[in-house]
Design a protein around this motif. Structure first.
Motif, short mmCIF file in Angstrom:
data_model
loop_
_atom_site.label_atom_id
_atom_site.label_comp_id
_atom_site.label_asym_id
_atom_site.label_seq_id
_atom_site.Cartn_x
_atom_site.Cartn_y
_atom_site.Cartn_z
N GLY A 9 71.33 -87.75 42.38
CA GLY A 9 71.05 -87.47 40.98
C GLY A 9 70.04 -88.46 40.42
O GLY A 9 69.60 -89.38 41.10
N TRP A 36 78.23 -76.03 44.41
CA TRP A 36 77.85 -76.98 43.37
C TRP A 36 78.21 -76.41 42.01
O TRP A 36 77.96 -75.23 41.74
N TYR A 37 78.79 -77.24 41.17
CA TYR A 37 79.11 -76.90 39.79
C TYR A 37 78.44 -77.94 38.90
O TYR A 37 78.05 -79.01 39.36
N ARG A 38 78.35 -77.63 37.63
CA ARG A 38 77.81 -78.61 36.70
C ARG A 38 78.54 -78.52 35.37
O ARG A 38 79.07 -77.47 35.01
N ARG A 45 82.77 -76.66 32.75
CA ARG A 45 82.16 -76.71 34.07
C ARG A 45 81.83 -75.30 34.51
O ARG A 45 82.63 -74.37 34.35
N VAL A 48 77.17 -73.33 39.76
CA VAL A 48 75.72 -73.28 39.97
C VAL A 48 75.41 -72.39 41.16
O VAL A 48 74.62 -71.45 41.07
N ASP A 89 69.03 -77.98 32.37
CA ASP A 89 69.72 -78.27 33.62
C ASP A 89 70.44 -79.62 33.57
O ASP A 89 71.17 -79.97 34.50
N ALA A 91 73.06 -82.22 33.25
CA ALA A 91 74.51 -82.12 33.39
C ALA A 91 74.98 -83.09 34.47
O ALA A 91 74.16 -83.66 35.19
N TYR A 93 76.64 -83.00 37.96
CA TYR A 93 76.77 -82.02 39.03
C TYR A 93 77.87 -82.46 39.99
O TYR A 93 77.90 -83.61 40.43
N TYR A 94 78.72 -81.51 40.32
CA TYR A 94 79.86 -81.77 41.19
C TYR A 94 79.78 -80.85 42.41
O TYR A 94 79.55 -79.65 42.26
N GLY A 116 80.86 -86.52 41.21
CA GLY A 116 79.90 -86.13 40.19
C GLY A 116 78.68 -87.03 40.20
O GLY A 116 78.78 -88.25 40.42
N GLN A 118 74.95 -87.58 37.93
CA GLN A 118 74.25 -87.21 36.70
C GLN A 118 72.83 -86.76 37.01
O GLN A 118 72.10 -87.45 37.74
#
Length: 123
Positions: A9, A36-38, A45, A48, A89, A91, A93-94, A116, A118
């Motif tokens: 990130g 991937w999620y954000r 959440r 993605v 975009d 966020a 990201y996880y 996570g 950033q």
């Protein structure tokens, strides 16, 4: 148990690119879906993109054509190449991994999240 470590990130200007990585480790037998999620401030959440063990992908409409997911099964790692980044975009990201792992001599299923990372896109 299984551990996920994310990296990649950072801060980038609009139109720029970033590449996220997420490596899974532990007594893993097999990995199923990787995704991937954000989560942006004040928002829920959201997915993605995810990729199945067979390589089938499912992208959110908002990132289609700009983001690309890939996985290296030999390294238990999933990547997210993000191009043409936009301020929206921004966020945390996880990564998320579903897998089978050894618990003693037994196999168990689990769903794991990374810590996570950033991503901030400036205008």
């Amino acid at each position: 148990q299984v551990q996920l470590v994310e990296s990649g990130g950072g801060l980038v200007q609009a139109g720029g690119s970033l590449r996220l990585s997420c490596a899974a480790s532990g007594r893993i037998f097999s990995i199923n879906d990787m995704g991937w999620y954000r989560q942006a401030p004040g928002k829920q959440r959201e997915l993605v993109v995810l990729v199945t063990n067979g390589g089938v992908t499912n992208y959110a409409d908002s990132v289609k054509g700009r983001f690309t997911i890939s996985r290296d099964n030999t390294k238990n790692t999933v990547y997210l190449q993000m191009n043409s980044l936009k301020p929206k975009d921004t966020a945390v990201y996880y990564c998320n991994v579903g897998c089978l792992y050894y618990s003693g001599s037994s196999l168990r299923g689990g769903d794991y999240w990374g810590q996570g990372t950033q991503v901030t896109v400036s205008s």
